[in-house]
Structure formats: structure tokens, C-alpha cells
Design an enzyme around this catalytic site. Structure first.
Site, PDB file in Angstrom:
ATOM      1  N   GLU A  55       0.821  -1.216   0.000  1.00 22.14           N
ATOM      2  CA  GLU A  55       0.000   0.000   0.000  1.00 22.14           C
ATOM      3  C   GLU A  55       0.856   1.268   0.000  1.00 22.14           C
ATOM      4  OE1 GLU A  55      -0.531  -2.606   1.931  1.00 22.14           O
ATOM      5  OE2 GLU A  55      -2.615  -3.251   1.674  1.00 22.14           O
ATOM      6  N   PHE A 117     -11.830  -7.730  13.685  1.00 19.10           N
ATOM      7  CA  PHE A 117     -10.704  -8.150  12.853  1.00 19.10           C
ATOM      8  C   PHE A 117     -10.364  -7.053  11.841  1.00 19.10           C
ATOM      9  CE2 PHE A 117      -9.057 -10.396   9.034  1.00 19.10           C
ATOM     10  CZ  PHE A 117      -7.832 -10.735   9.575  1.00 19.10           C
ATOM     11  N   GLN A 118      -9.110  -6.674  11.806  1.00 20.55           N
ATOM     12  CA  GLN A 118      -8.595  -5.635  10.916  1.00 20.55           C
ATOM     13  C   GLN A 118      -9.279  -4.288  11.092  1.00 20.55           C
ATOM     14  OE1 GLN A 118      -8.278  -7.319   6.920  1.00 20.55           O
ATOM     15  NE2 GLN A 118      -6.237  -8.046   7.474  1.00 20.55           N
ATOM     16  N   LYS A 167     -17.900  -1.263   5.570  1.00 21.16           N
ATOM     17  CA  LYS A 167     -18.310  -2.259   4.582  1.00 21.16           C
ATOM     18  C   LYS A 167     -19.808  -2.205   4.307  1.00 21.16           C
ATOM     19  CE  LYS A 167     -17.366  -6.951   3.212  1.00 21.16           C
ATOM     20  NZ  LYS A 167     -16.600  -8.124   3.664  1.00 21.16           N
ATOM     21  N   MET A 480      23.892   9.369   2.860  1.00 24.75           N
ATOM     22  CA  MET A 480      23.707  10.682   3.471  1.00 24.75           C
ATOM     23  C   MET A 480      23.974  10.632   4.973  1.00 24.75           C
ATOM     24  SD  MET A 480      23.286  13.772   2.974  1.00 24.75           S
ATOM     25  CE  MET A 480      22.437  14.339   1.504  1.00 24.75           C
TER      26      MET A 480
HETATM   27  C1  LIG Z   1      12.158   6.039   5.809  1.00 32.14           C
HETATM   28  C2  LIG Z   1      13.425   6.719   6.167  1.00 32.14           C
HETATM   29  N1  LIG Z   1      14.248   6.180   7.078  1.00 32.14           N
HETATM   30  C3  LIG Z   1      15.415   6.790   7.383  1.00 32.14           C
HETATM   31  C4  LIG Z   1      15.760   7.961   6.801  1.00 32.14           C
HETATM   32  C5  LIG Z   1      17.070   8.648   7.164  1.00 32.14           C
HETATM   33  N2  LIG Z   1      17.961   8.718   5.997  1.00 32.14           N
HETATM   34  C6  LIG Z   1      18.055   9.802   5.223  1.00 32.14           C
HETATM   35  S1  LIG Z   1      19.100   9.610   3.937  1.00 32.14           S
HETATM   36  C7  LIG Z   1      19.481   8.040   4.427  1.00 32.14           C
HETATM   37  C8  LIG Z   1      20.443   7.214   3.659  1.00 32.14           C
HETATM   38  C9  LIG Z   1      19.950   6.821   2.325  1.00 32.14           C
HETATM   39  O1  LIG Z   1      20.778   5.842   1.796  1.00 32.14           O
HETATM   40  P1  LIG Z   1      20.654   5.425   0.287  1.00 32.14           P
HETATM   41  O2  LIG Z   1      19.236   5.165  -0.056  1.00 32.14           O
HETATM   42  O3  LIG Z   1      21.620   4.356  -0.031  1.00 32.14           O
HETATM   43  O4  LIG Z   1      21.023   6.770  -0.471  1.00 32.14           O
HETATM   44  P2  LIG Z   1      22.441   7.522  -0.536  1.00 32.14           P
HETATM   45  O5  LIG Z   1      22.393   8.592   0.508  1.00 32.14           O
HETATM   46  O6  LIG Z   1      23.504   6.520  -0.271  1.00 32.14           O
HETATM   47  O7  LIG Z   1      22.455   8.095  -1.901  1.00 32.14           O
HETATM   48  C10 LIG Z   1      18.778   7.704   5.586  1.00 32.14           C
HETATM   49  C11 LIG Z   1      18.902   6.422   6.290  1.00 32.14           C
HETATM   50  C12 LIG Z   1      14.847   8.504   5.871  1.00 32.14           C
HETATM   51  N3  LIG Z   1      15.066   9.668   5.269  1.00 32.14           N
HETATM   52  N4  LIG Z   1      13.708   7.857   5.554  1.00 32.14           N
END
Ligand SMILES: Cc1ncc(C[n+]2csc(CCOP(=O)(O)OP(=O)(O)O)c2C)c(N)n1
Ligand SMILES: [Mg+2]
Lengths: 566, 175
Positions: A55, A117-118, A167, A480
Site C-alpha cells: 500500500e 478483525f482488521q 463495509k 547521506m
Molecule cells: C524512511 C526513512 N528512514 C530513514 C531515513 C534517514 N535517511 C536519510 S538519507 C538516508 C540514507 C539513504 O541511503 P541510500 O538510499 O543508499 O542513499 P544515498 O544517501 O547513499 O544516496 C537515511 C537512512 C529517511 N530519510 N527515511
């Protein structure tokens, strides 16, 4: 009013959606929406239902669709876990002002509140992340609720709405007649424009020597791209874009000075700090744009145009509040505007751009050329796509490189999760975008981390033959976060390295043509193959592991404290 | 500076509005001191009166966010002195003390209270007044060790100017 027709609630829902112009729904079935799905079976020729693999994929796809088309995105899920799986996307759409109508099934009215349920109280759960939500418990409410939902989602500052349908309401019969909603006495979506404000604004602008326009997503939402350019040209005023505003002005327009904020361009940020007048339009002074508020734009008076009165004076005190639709305001600001040369001001912009070029752009993160860098991939892609593609990004370094180095020649071409920064947004949003503008090239740029959050949607791409181009910039890191660890936490790379599968093989398993490149010399050909592919194509690029996004305004620091390297 | 601000909102009488309004306070971690919802003098429109301690800057932003709730028709914030405010309070005192302690009668007369129940166990006094008056009486009874139980309503307010007239005009002009 249409002639009345006796139908089941579920069918009334579909007829209502069709009356609102819906021809595509992203969804996932389950017990409490089976009646709706049963009727969808008969409406296949009018509504293209895309079965996603989760979803979250459905809601992000609806967002991607809405962002590129400007139309309302529609998604659907069953009660309980189906509904809760929508939550992240709804929150994302709320922060990024994306018009969505989310439909969830709910347990029968007689079971509400019994922990059936749900059963999940999705109305309470989504209250703070929807513009409006409503629980329908009888078939007679369906048409009215849908009409109100579409009106609210797309009027004023757009946003997500949710209709939860028990529903029993789906299976009851009702005399169907549809009447669109055009007015609610408690909701004034479009403020009346006060011409006196325009006069005041023009006077301020005519006085200013170093004005700058900060263009946010509101430009796209108001369809004010043309008005913006005409206004900027009339006064010879530079334009900078927020992350969400990217593509509202073509990059090669002479007045465009680049992007604002944490990983924006030096010129745009430095000009903010030296400007004597900021004209902010359809943007909200997010902390990622302003940095430290106390030192933000120290010399500037600010004119803030926004359709949402709650944004005015929220983060920053401004000299002139203009509660208005961006297009109305920009058209009015043109009247009586003086053209000024601003030679020195544009020279300043040029100097800063040259500085950025010297310190960042032309100094490769891998000077020896042994490894591919993320910036190189995005730059080559922009050239290969001739600035004409829709670029959808995930979140992280890939997103910031995507924002910095992509090039656009038209609006609504950059789709990213700005406010919430949702990893996993990219792939499903790109899928929805491609379905929204099937004649345009759509490329999704992802990281290895974010791709794995929603990569099951490759199944949706396969099944529906969605001609999406995908690039995973694989640095085997949550890049990042690793960058922050490197810069601010002593290189302690705590739980940010990833051991990954062979992504290209996974794509192949879904029957999607794919390629994996590791050598710089193969990059150009690989990108050409991606661009030329007639249908979906998946490219995994193994990039230098420790490349950083620069320049950077560290979180909470002043915009004047840009850092350029490690 | 933190002080008491009273937010008055007129809304459609819809389920969920209460939650949306209180969520605006919750997000900013502002504790609501009192909250009263009732039908306004216009049928189908509810009136919310919410009091909370915060700063003018925060309450002004809060009110703008409340205004964005679809079912909110009008909302404003006030200083306490811009409104005529009354609360009602009930004080329970043991009948024994009430009869034996010579001061009680004088206190109740002085504070203009009304006896609304009198039985062998206890007496319930009622007082209408400002928050300060109600609190003063409470303190006095507590000092004498007389008070068994105490409860008070939220504020009932009326504006010095007619806000409902403004509201009616707004509704009429929108049609
Ligand atoms: C759902 C979610 N969880 C955690 C984060 C924190 N976060 C921001 S950037 C990042 C790293 C992303 O890694 P990747 O997808 O490999 O991209 P890169 O920065 O290496 O290009 C994280 C963990 C987020 N933004 N969203
Ligand atoms: Mg990565």
C-alpha cells in the site's frame, strides 16, 4: 444533476470517482474493500486500477501521478494494515502539498469500536496528516463525501484527504446522483487579492537594488510559471528555487541562479545573505532552506506570498505579507515595475557560481577517474536526456545530486520527497509519474538503501509494462547518514554500510532489461542504453563509496557558513 | 511571556473537529487549561472556548493553524481582559462542620454562594464568578479545613463586542 440510479454504495463510489475525472487508481485489495473491487471488475474500461505490491507503493504512486499531472491522485487500501500502510505517504503528501484522495475500507458500522478483525481507527491516526478526513457509514453519504474530498484536496493549498468507508456502506443500495462540491462555508481556498498589497510590493521592489525571488512549489501548484518569468524579466530580478520549486523555471534561463538550501547553489544562498529584498513566492521558509534563522538574510526586507495564511509569519517575520494565490500576486506585481540593470548584482551571482564550479563541480570526487561518481552520473544523464525528462528521486545523497545536477526545460519535471524526506518514495512515485505522463521520459534516481525500501514495486512495473527508467546509485552505504557521520561524528560509521545483492539480477528476474556498470569508461554507453530503451530499463551504477554532497550548510548553521569539502 | 490566552472558535458541528483543534495544541506541547464546546447562538454551529498559558507569538500561530481546519468557520484569540468570563464552581462541605463552625455562614454570605443541596452528610455550595473569585473562596475554605470536594466548569465567555454578529455576516457574505 444526473438522473438518479439505484446502485450499491461501492458502485456509487466508482461512479463518483469517474464524475471527478478519475481514470486511474493505485490500490491493494482486502476483506473490507472486496465489494469495491468487485465493481472495479466491471469498470475496467473506465478506471485503470494499478495493483501495487504494497500500500505504501500505492500512495506514493498516487503522489507521483499528482505531482506531474497536477491532478488528484487516488489510492485505495483495505482496513487495518492496508490503511496503516498508507500513513507514510499521506504524511508525505501533507508536507509536500500534494492533492490525494485516499480511500480505505473499514469494518461494518455495527463493529466499529469493538476491536473487530482488521479494525484500525484510521480517522484518528490520519487526523494530523490529512487536510480533511471523513468516515462514511452509509451509502447515501458516498457521493457527497467524494465530492467534498476532491474539492478540498485540490483547492487552495492542496493536500491529502481520506475517506474511510465501512463495509455496510459499500453493499447498501442508494439512489445515486452526483453533484460536485464547489463551495463550503467554512473553507475559503482562494483569498481575495488585495491590490493595495501589490502597490506596496511594487514600491518595495522598485526601491531594491539587490532583489531575489525565491520560488517554491507554490509556483507549480498555482500554474504561475509564466507569470513568474514575466515578472522576473520585467524587473530583471534573479530567481532561485527551493527543492520543491525545482523545474518551475528552466535551468538555462538567464535569470535562474540555482537552488536554495542545505545543498543548494552558492549563488542562490549567498545572494539570499546579501540581498536587500526577498520576494518569496509559494515557499515556506523551511529550516532546510533558511539554516539558522537568526542570521538568515540579514540585510533583506521580505515580501512573502503564500496561499496558506498559516505560513505567513510562521518561521520568519516578514515586512509584507501577501495572502494570495501566486499567480494573482505575480501578475499584479508586474504592473508599474521598473526594469533595472543590476549589473553588479548579476556579477555577484556569476562570481559565486564560478566559485562553486571551482570548489565543487569541476573538482571530481574521484580525481584519478578510477571510480564513477554520483555527480557524474546525474550530469551525464541530464545531457543525455536533453533536460527534457521527468526526474524522480529517492532520498539521500542520490536525491541531492539529482537536485543539483539535473537540468529541466519545463515545469513539473522534478519529483522528490521534500518535507518528509521519505526513503522508498522514489520508485513507486516514479511509477505513478510515468503513468501520469506516459509520453514523457521518466527517470528514477535512487540509492541502494532507499531502493530496497520499496523495490517490490518492480513487480508492478513488470505486470503493467510501465516504461520507467531506473538508476540505482550504489555506494553500499546509507550515504547521506554516512556523510553526516564523517563530517560531524568523527567518521564513526555506525550501522550505515550495506551488503547488497546484485540489483541488476533482481531487475532481470522481473523481466526488466538491466545493466550494471562499475567502470567509468562504460558509463556513457550505459546511460545511452537506458535513454534509448523503448520500455523499462534498470541501471545499477557502482559508485565511489565515500563521495559527499557539497556545498553544504550544516543543520542549524548560518547560510553564510557553507562548507565545500571534508 | 507566558500568559493566559483564550481561543474562541466557531465550527461546523462535525465529528472530529474537537480532535483536530486539540491536536494543534498537542503538536506544540501546550497544555489546555480548560475547554468548553457548546452550540453557538446560530443553529448547527459550535462554539469552542479554549484557554491555555502560552505566548502571544505561539497563540497567534496556533490560531492560524486552527483556521486551516476545514470545518472551522472563524477563530480568534483573546486576552482574558477582552472577554467577560464567568465560571461556576461547586464546593462540598461536611454538614457537621457547616453547622458547627461559626465562620461558614459568614463566608458563604460574604462570597455570595447559593446552597444547592443540604443533607445530613454534606452541603453543596455553588458560586458563579471569575476564576480569581472562585479560587479565593476555595483557598479560604481550604484554610479553614472545611473543603471536602471542589469542582469548577470551564469558562463561559461573552465578548465585549458582538462576535456572533461578525460570524453571521461572514456566513451571509459567503453565500
Ligand atoms: C524512511 C526513512 N528512514 C530513514 C531515513 C534517514 N535517511 C536519510 S538519507 C538516508 C540514507 C539513504 O541511503 P541510500 O538510499 O543508499 O542513499 P544515498 O544517501 O547513499 O544516496 C537515511 C537512512 C529517511 N530519510 N527515511
Ligand atoms: Mg547508498
Amino acid at each position: 444533476m444526473a438522473n438518479k440510479q439505484r446502485v450499491k454504495g461501492a458502485e456509487a463510489l466508482l461512479m463518483s470517482l469517474i464524475a471527478e475525472g478519475t481514470d486511474i487508481i493505485f490500490g491493494y485489495p482486502g476483506g473490507q474493500v472486496i465489494p469495491i473491487y468487485d465493481h472495479l471488475y466491471d469498470y475496467k474500461d473506465q478506471i485503470n486500477h494499478i495493483l501495487t505490491r504494497h500500500e505504501q507503493g500505492a500512495v506514493h504512486a498516487a503522489q507521483g501521478f499528482a505531482r506531474v499531472t497536477g491532478r488528484v491522485g487516488v489510492c485505495m487500501a483495505t482496513s487495518g494494515p492496508g490503511a496503516t500502510n498508507l500513513v507514510t505517504g499521506i504524511a508525505d503528501a501533507m508536507l509536500d502539498s500534494t492533492p490525494l484522495v485516499c480511500i480505505t475500507g473499514q469494518v461494518p458500522q455495527t463493529l466499529l469500536g469493538t476491536d473487530a478483525f482488521q479494525e484500525a481507527d484510521i480517522i484518528s491516526m490520519t487526523m494530523p496528516i490529512t487536510k480533511w478526513n471523513f468516515q462514511v457509514t452509509s451509502a447515501s453519504e458516498i457521493a457527497g463525501a467524494v465530492a467534498k474530498a476532491f474539492y478540498i484536496a485540490q483547492s487552495g493549498r492542496p493536500g491529502p484527504v481520506l475517506i474511510d468507508i465501512t463495509k455496510n456502506a459499500q453493499v447498501e443500495e442508494v439512489d445515486f446522483a452526483y453533484k460536485p462540491c464547489i463551495y463550503l462555508r467554512s473553507f475559503q481556498p482562494k483569498p481575495e487579492f488585495d491590490p493595495a498589497l501589490a502597490e506596496k510590493a511594487v514600491e518595495m521592489i522598485n526601491r531594491a537594488e539587490k532583489p531575489i525571488i525565491l520560488a517554491g512549489q507554490g509556483i507549480k501548484l498555482a500554474g504561475a510559471e509564466q507569470a513568474l518569468i514575466e515578472f522576473a524579466e520585467a524587473g530583471n530580478i534573479p530567481v532561485a528555487q527551493t527543492l520543491m520549486g525545482i523545474s518551475s523555471v528552466a535551468n538555462d534561463h538567464p535569470l535562474c541562479v540555482g537552488n536554495l538550501g542545505m545543498h543548494g547553489n552558492v549563488a542562490a544562498n549567498e545572494m539570499t545573505q546579501h540581498s536587500d529584498l526577498i520576494i518569496a513566492v509559494g515557499m515556506r521558509f523551511s529550516d532546510r532552506v533558511t539554516g539558522d534563522l537568526k542570521t538568515y538574510a540579514p540585510h533583506a526586507e521580505i515580501i512573502h506570498v503564500d496561499i496558506d495564511q498559516a505560513e505567513l509569519n510562521k518561521n520568519i517575520r516578514v515586512a509584507l505579507l501577501v495572502h494570495a494565490d501566486a499567480k494573482d500576486a505575480l501578475e499584479a506585481f508586474k504592473v508599474g515595475l521598473k526594469y533595472k540593470d543590476r549589473t553588479a548584482w548579476f556579477a555577484f551571482a556569476k562570481d559565486k557560481a564560478a566559485l562553486e564550479d571551482k570548489l565543487v563541480i569541476s573538482c571530481s570526487a574521484d580525481p584519478e577517474g578510477k571510480q564513477i561518481t554520483m555527480s557524474e552520473v546525474v550530469q551525464r544523464l541530464a545531457v543525455a536526456e536533453k533536460s527534457d525528462a521527468v526526474i524522480v528521486t529517492d532520498v539521500g545523497q542520490n536525491q541531492m545530486f539529482g537536485a543539483r545536477y539535473s537540468r529541466f526545460n519545463r515545469t513539473r519535471s522534478f519529483v522528490t520527497s521534500g518535507g518528509l524526506g521519505t526513503m522508498g518514495f522514489g520508485l513507486p512515485a516514479a511509477m505513478g509519474a510515468k503513468l501520469g505522463v506516459p509520453d514523457r521520459e521518466v527517470v528514477c534516481i535512487m540509492g541502494d538503501g532507499g531502493f530496497q525500501m520499496t523495490m517490490q514495486e518492480l513487480g508492478t512495473i513488470m505486470q503493467n509494462r510501465i516504461g520507467l527508467k531506473m538508476i540505482v546509485l550504489n555506494n553500499n552505504y546509507l550515504g547521506m547518514v554516512r556523510q553526516w557521520q564523517q563530517l560531524f561524528f568523527d567518521r564513526r560509521y555506525s550501522f550505515t554500510d550495506l551488503e547488497n545483492p546484485d540489483f541488476a539480477v533482481i531487475a532481470s528476474a522481473y523481466g526488466i532489461p538491466s545493466r550494471r556498470v562499475t567502470e567509468p569508461c562504460d558509463l556513457e554507453a550505459a546511460i545511452a542504453e537506458l535513454v534509448d530503451a523503448p520500455g523499462a530499463f534498470f541501471l545499477e551504477v557502482i559508485v565511489k563509496r565515500e563521495e559527499n554532497v557539497f556545498p553544504m550548510v550544516p543543520a542549524g548553521a548560518s547560510l553564510s557558513k557553507l562548507i565545500f569539502n571534508e | 511571556m507566558n500568559k493566559e490566552y483564550i481561543v474562541i472558535a466557531f465550527t461546523e458541528n462535525q465529528i472530529g473537529v474537537l480532535n483536530r483543534i486539540t491536536a494543534c495544541y498537542l503538536r506544540r506541547k501546550i497544555n489546555i487549561e480548560s475547554l468548553k464546546v457548546s452550540e453557538s447562538s446560530i443553529k448547527g454551529i459550535s462554539m469552542f472556548v479554549i484557554s491555555a498559558y502560552t505566548t502571544e507569538e505561539v497563540v497567534s500561530k496556533l490560531v492560524k493553524q486552527i483556521r486551516n481546519i476545514i470545518d472551522v468557520i472563524e477563530v480568534k484569540y483573546y486576552n482574558e481582559d477582552e472577554l467577560i468570563t464567568q465560571e461556576i464552581a461547586l464546593y462540598k462541605i461536611s454538614s457537621k462542620l457547616f453547622k458547627e463552625n461559626g465562620r461558614v455562614e459568614a463566608i458563604t454570605r460574604h462570597w455570595n454562594t447559593r446552597i444547592i443541596e443540604f443533607n445530613p452528610q454534606y452541603v453543596v455550595l455553588e458560586k458563579t464568578g471569575t476564576r480569581e473569585e472562585i479560587e479565593e473562596l476555595r483557598a479560604e475554605l481550604e484554610r479553614g479545613g472545611l473543603l471536602e470536594e471542589f469542582t469548577r466548569s470551564g469558562s463561559v465567555v461573552i465578548h465585549r463586542d458582538s462576535i456572533e454578529e461578525i460570524l453571521q455576516n461572514k456566513i451571509d457574505s459567503n453565500v
